[in-house]
Enzyme design. Sequence first.
Site, PDB file in Angstrom:
ATOM      1  N   LYS A   1      68.615 -27.876 -50.071  1.00 45.42           N
ATOM      2  CA  LYS A   1      69.429 -29.100 -49.971  1.00 45.42           C
ATOM      3  C   LYS A   1      70.543 -29.086 -51.022  1.00 45.42           C
ATOM      4  O   LYS A   1      71.671 -29.490 -50.752  1.00 45.42           O
ATOM      5  CB  LYS A   1      68.558 -30.346 -50.115  1.00 45.42           C
ATOM      6  CG  LYS A   1      67.622 -30.582 -48.938  1.00 45.42           C
ATOM      7  CD  LYS A   1      68.366 -30.884 -47.641  1.00 45.42           C
ATOM      8  CE  LYS A   1      67.443 -30.944 -46.449  1.00 45.42           C
ATOM      9  NZ  LYS A   1      68.114 -31.016 -45.147  1.00 45.42           N
TER      10      LYS A   1
ATOM     11  N   SER B   1      68.719 -35.113 -49.389  1.00 48.24           N
ATOM     12  CA  SER B   1      67.452 -35.695 -49.839  1.00 48.24           C
ATOM     13  C   SER B   1      67.543 -36.056 -51.315  1.00 48.24           C
ATOM     14  O   SER B   1      68.267 -35.408 -52.082  1.00 48.24           O
ATOM     15  CB  SER B   1      66.357 -34.650 -49.631  1.00 48.24           C
ATOM     16  OG  SER B   1      65.188 -34.998 -50.341  1.00 48.24           O
TER      17      SER B   1
ATOM     18  N   TYR C   1      62.645 -25.577 -50.662  1.00 51.60           N
ATOM     19  CA  TYR C   1      63.208 -26.616 -49.786  1.00 51.60           C
ATOM     20  C   TYR C   1      64.264 -27.422 -50.544  1.00 51.60           C
ATOM     21  O   TYR C   1      65.382 -27.620 -50.068  1.00 51.60           O
ATOM     22  CB  TYR C   1      62.107 -27.550 -49.263  1.00 51.60           C
ATOM     23  CG  TYR C   1      62.652 -28.810 -48.626  1.00 51.60           C
ATOM     24  CD1 TYR C   1      63.248 -28.773 -47.364  1.00 51.60           C
ATOM     25  CD2 TYR C   1      62.603 -30.036 -49.292  1.00 51.60           C
ATOM     26  CE1 TYR C   1      63.778 -29.928 -46.794  1.00 51.60           C
ATOM     27  CE2 TYR C   1      63.135 -31.191 -48.729  1.00 51.60           C
ATOM     28  CZ  TYR C   1      63.712 -31.133 -47.480  1.00 51.60           C
ATOM     29  OH  TYR C   1      64.243 -32.273 -46.917  1.00 51.60           O
TER      30      TYR C   1
HETATM   31  P1  NAD Z   1      61.729 -33.051 -38.273  1.00 49.43           P
HETATM   32  O1  NAD Z   1      61.050 -31.769 -38.568  1.00 49.43           O
HETATM   33  O2  NAD Z   1      60.953 -34.136 -37.592  1.00 49.43           O
HETATM   34  O3  NAD Z   1      63.058 -32.803 -37.431  1.00 49.43           O
HETATM   35  C1  NAD Z   1      63.867 -31.668 -37.597  1.00 49.43           C
HETATM   36  C2  NAD Z   1      64.182 -31.136 -36.202  1.00 49.43           C
HETATM   37  O4  NAD Z   1      65.059 -30.017 -36.336  1.00 49.43           O
HETATM   38  C3  NAD Z   1      62.951 -30.656 -35.456  1.00 49.43           C
HETATM   39  O5  NAD Z   1      62.907 -31.254 -34.170  1.00 49.43           O
HETATM   40  C4  NAD Z   1      63.143 -29.135 -35.349  1.00 49.43           C
HETATM   41  O6  NAD Z   1      62.598 -28.603 -34.158  1.00 49.43           O
HETATM   42  C5  NAD Z   1      64.643 -29.011 -35.421  1.00 49.43           C
HETATM   43  N1  NAD Z   1      65.124 -27.730 -35.956  1.00 49.43           N
HETATM   44  C6  NAD Z   1      64.746 -27.093 -37.105  1.00 49.43           C
HETATM   45  N2  NAD Z   1      65.434 -25.956 -37.242  1.00 49.43           N
HETATM   46  C7  NAD Z   1      66.283 -25.866 -36.187  1.00 49.43           C
HETATM   47  C8  NAD Z   1      67.258 -24.916 -35.768  1.00 49.43           C
HETATM   48  N3  NAD Z   1      67.508 -23.810 -36.466  1.00 49.43           N
HETATM   49  N4  NAD Z   1      67.945 -25.162 -34.632  1.00 49.43           N
HETATM   50  C9  NAD Z   1      67.706 -26.269 -33.888  1.00 49.43           C
HETATM   51  N5  NAD Z   1      66.797 -27.187 -34.232  1.00 49.43           N
HETATM   52  C10 NAD Z   1      66.088 -27.000 -35.366  1.00 49.43           C
HETATM   53  O7  NAD Z   1      62.334 -33.586 -39.669  1.00 49.43           O
HETATM   54  P2  NAD Z   1      62.918 -35.019 -40.039  1.00 49.43           P
HETATM   55  O8  NAD Z   1      61.941 -35.700 -40.911  1.00 49.43           O
HETATM   56  O9  NAD Z   1      63.437 -35.700 -38.834  1.00 49.43           O
HETATM   57  O10 NAD Z   1      64.114 -34.548 -40.981  1.00 49.43           O
HETATM   58  C11 NAD Z   1      65.454 -34.486 -40.520  1.00 49.43           C
HETATM   59  C12 NAD Z   1      66.338 -34.043 -41.657  1.00 49.43           C
HETATM   60  O11 NAD Z   1      66.207 -34.952 -42.754  1.00 49.43           O
HETATM   61  C13 NAD Z   1      66.012 -32.662 -42.240  1.00 49.43           C
HETATM   62  O12 NAD Z   1      67.220 -32.026 -42.569  1.00 49.43           O
HETATM   63  C14 NAD Z   1      65.201 -32.985 -43.484  1.00 49.43           C
HETATM   64  O13 NAD Z   1      65.292 -31.966 -44.437  1.00 49.43           O
HETATM   65  C15 NAD Z   1      65.917 -34.243 -43.950  1.00 49.43           C
HETATM   66  N6  NAD Z   1      65.071 -35.079 -44.802  1.00 49.43           N
HETATM   67  C16 NAD Z   1      63.859 -35.517 -44.348  1.00 49.43           C
HETATM   68  C17 NAD Z   1      63.050 -36.292 -45.163  1.00 49.43           C
HETATM   69  C18 NAD Z   1      61.696 -36.759 -44.680  1.00 49.43           C
HETATM   70  O14 NAD Z   1      60.886 -37.196 -45.496  1.00 49.43           O
HETATM   71  N7  NAD Z   1      61.401 -36.735 -43.394  1.00 49.43           N
HETATM   72  C19 NAD Z   1      63.485 -36.646 -46.445  1.00 49.43           C
HETATM   73  C20 NAD Z   1      64.751 -36.207 -46.880  1.00 49.43           C
HETATM   74  C21 NAD Z   1      65.540 -35.416 -46.040  1.00 49.43           C
HETATM   75  C1  UD1 Z   2      58.322 -34.952 -50.692  1.00 45.31           C
HETATM   76  C2  UD1 Z   2      59.210 -33.905 -51.273  1.00 45.31           C
HETATM   77  C3  UD1 Z   2      60.644 -34.209 -50.972  1.00 45.31           C
HETATM   78  C4  UD1 Z   2      60.855 -34.394 -49.489  1.00 45.31           C
HETATM   79  C5  UD1 Z   2      59.895 -35.462 -48.995  1.00 45.31           C
HETATM   80  C6  UD1 Z   2      59.965 -35.605 -47.502  1.00 45.31           C
HETATM   81  C7  UD1 Z   2      58.035 -33.031 -53.212  1.00 45.31           C
HETATM   82  C8  UD1 Z   2      58.072 -32.890 -54.696  1.00 45.31           C
HETATM   83  N1  UD1 Z   2      59.006 -33.773 -52.683  1.00 45.31           N
HETATM   84  O1  UD1 Z   2      58.594 -36.164 -51.382  1.00 45.31           O
HETATM   85  O2  UD1 Z   2      61.454 -33.151 -51.399  1.00 45.31           O
HETATM   86  O3  UD1 Z   2      62.185 -34.794 -49.237  1.00 45.31           O
HETATM   87  O4  UD1 Z   2      58.549 -35.102 -49.330  1.00 45.31           O
HETATM   88  O5  UD1 Z   2      59.426 -34.496 -46.859  1.00 45.31           O
HETATM   89  O6  UD1 Z   2      57.168 -32.504 -52.570  1.00 45.31           O
HETATM   90  N2  UD1 Z   2      50.641 -38.716 -52.219  1.00 45.31           N
HETATM   91  C9  UD1 Z   2      49.307 -38.963 -52.457  1.00 45.31           C
HETATM   92  N3  UD1 Z   2      48.398 -38.498 -51.561  1.00 45.31           N
HETATM   93  C10 UD1 Z   2      48.765 -37.823 -50.425  1.00 45.31           C
HETATM   94  C11 UD1 Z   2      50.138 -37.584 -50.184  1.00 45.31           C
HETATM   95  C12 UD1 Z   2      51.054 -38.037 -51.112  1.00 45.31           C
HETATM   96  O7  UD1 Z   2      48.944 -39.562 -53.479  1.00 45.31           O
HETATM   97  O8  UD1 Z   2      47.886 -37.415 -49.662  1.00 45.31           O
HETATM   98  C13 UD1 Z   2      51.631 -39.216 -53.193  1.00 45.31           C
HETATM   99  C14 UD1 Z   2      52.440 -38.094 -53.825  1.00 45.31           C
HETATM  100  O9  UD1 Z   2      51.783 -37.616 -54.972  1.00 45.31           O
HETATM  101  C15 UD1 Z   2      53.750 -38.826 -54.144  1.00 45.31           C
HETATM  102  C16 UD1 Z   2      53.847 -39.922 -53.064  1.00 45.31           C
HETATM  103  O10 UD1 Z   2      52.536 -40.041 -52.507  1.00 45.31           O
HETATM  104  O11 UD1 Z   2      53.638 -39.427 -55.382  1.00 45.31           O
HETATM  105  C17 UD1 Z   2      54.823 -39.579 -51.966  1.00 45.31           C
HETATM  106  O12 UD1 Z   2      54.503 -38.258 -51.497  1.00 45.31           O
HETATM  107  P1  UD1 Z   2      55.212 -37.598 -50.227  1.00 45.31           P
HETATM  108  O13 UD1 Z   2      55.115 -38.511 -49.069  1.00 45.31           O
HETATM  109  O14 UD1 Z   2      54.654 -36.220 -50.080  1.00 45.31           O
HETATM  110  O15 UD1 Z   2      56.748 -37.553 -50.622  1.00 45.31           O
HETATM  111  P2  UD1 Z   2      57.440 -36.987 -51.956  1.00 45.31           P
HETATM  112  O16 UD1 Z   2      56.546 -36.111 -52.717  1.00 45.31           O
HETATM  113  O17 UD1 Z   2      58.039 -38.144 -52.663  1.00 45.31           O
END
Ligand code: NAD
Ligand code: UD1
Length: 342
Positions: free
Chosen positions: A158, A129, A154
Amino acid sequence: MNTSKKILVTGGAGYIGSHTVVELISAGFEPVIVDNLSASDTTLLEGIEKITGKKPNFHKGDCRDKSFLNQVFKTQGPIQCVMHFAASKAVGESVEKPLEYHQNNLGSLMTVLDAMRENQVTDFIFSSSCTVYGQPDTIPVTESAPFKRAESPYGATKQICERILEDVYPTGFRIVSLRYFNPIGAHPSALMGELPIGIPNNLVPYVTQTAAGVRKKLTVFGNDYNTPDGSCVRDFIHVVDLALVHVKALEYLLRDKHNRLYDVFNVGTGKGVSVLELVNTFIRTTGVKLPFVIGPRRPGDIEKVYADPSRANEALNWQAKYSLEDALKHAWAWEQKIRKAG
Ligand code: NAD
Ligand code: UD1
């Protein structure tokens, strides 16, 4: 030589994993999904089947359970590559439950790597991330920017996971870490998308739920930042573009013949978009009312961050294709679909 098309996708029932499974299938691969459904259910697995016409090869179990993983490797093998999405990802929750976050995110990673080693699987793609950078000194941020102290447990998981990967790759792994910026949107078919648990923390699900009337109003967290309109700036990337980069990273690993490798790529559009810009784009492209107010800053938020994605553009031959408008339209279509389904 391992010519298997089978790709083990941990967390494949989740948001990004499920979209990646669809792209893997359309590129001719055979995903094997492992998920414990701790943060998902079978909705997105059903979506995969509707889109691809193929019943997902799904195995319910925990990535920290090595005998379960070994059984999957043995019965499904040979596996070409592991894509490791499984992790706990809610930043706020990680502050409440730091031990659980470290246990799950580090424990899952280490157990999966251990099982790979036992089953002679070397290729690994990791979901990292942009949170690893914190507030970078220079924007757009490149992969060589130093890690700042993580704001949340979190974020720390990472950073530590990336360090583990860096430590283990010389012992015979071939690893790509993908640092996602802000994934948004849904599959264009509206058959898959994000399914947040409870009140969404992330911006776009909050926007679509507010537009659908589930939430009264959106609060924009701060308009006094040092940015053009005062709201925070992020790099919002369509989830299908994100899914596609995994296929490209897999092809990159398959092309590369080195017996050990560790590479890191930023995965973003390269374009900074402010929160207010996103809100206004949503209103303009969907024509839907979106009540919002300006509130105080959210603690821990970063002022602005967006990617320099040139390494991924060049080395992986990948580029984000979808626009912000597309992503918001698709997210809205998905929200309407789940509301209708009740
Ligand atoms: P998500 O929660 O939708 O998907 C994660 C999946 O992993 C879920 O289905 C959950 O049931 C499964 N899981 C969790 N722990 C487990 C375990 N111990 N064994 C088996 N399954 C398990 O999340 P996502 O948004 O699809 O994220 C996927 C990956 O991307 C994660 O590693 C997350 O940290 C990373 N990531 C997500 C974002 C985001 O904004 N969505 C941003 C940066 C990185
Ligand atoms: C957050 C996490 C990041 C993670 C990502 C995906 C933090 C500091 N970072 O990113 O580590 O990988 O989520 O899960 O928490 N916002 C509003 N109103 C809302 C929601 C969000 O104004 O109701 C704004 C936030 O202040 C931010 C932007 O929208 O500026 C994006 O927010 P968000 O979607 O939560 O993602 P990040 O904070 O960038």
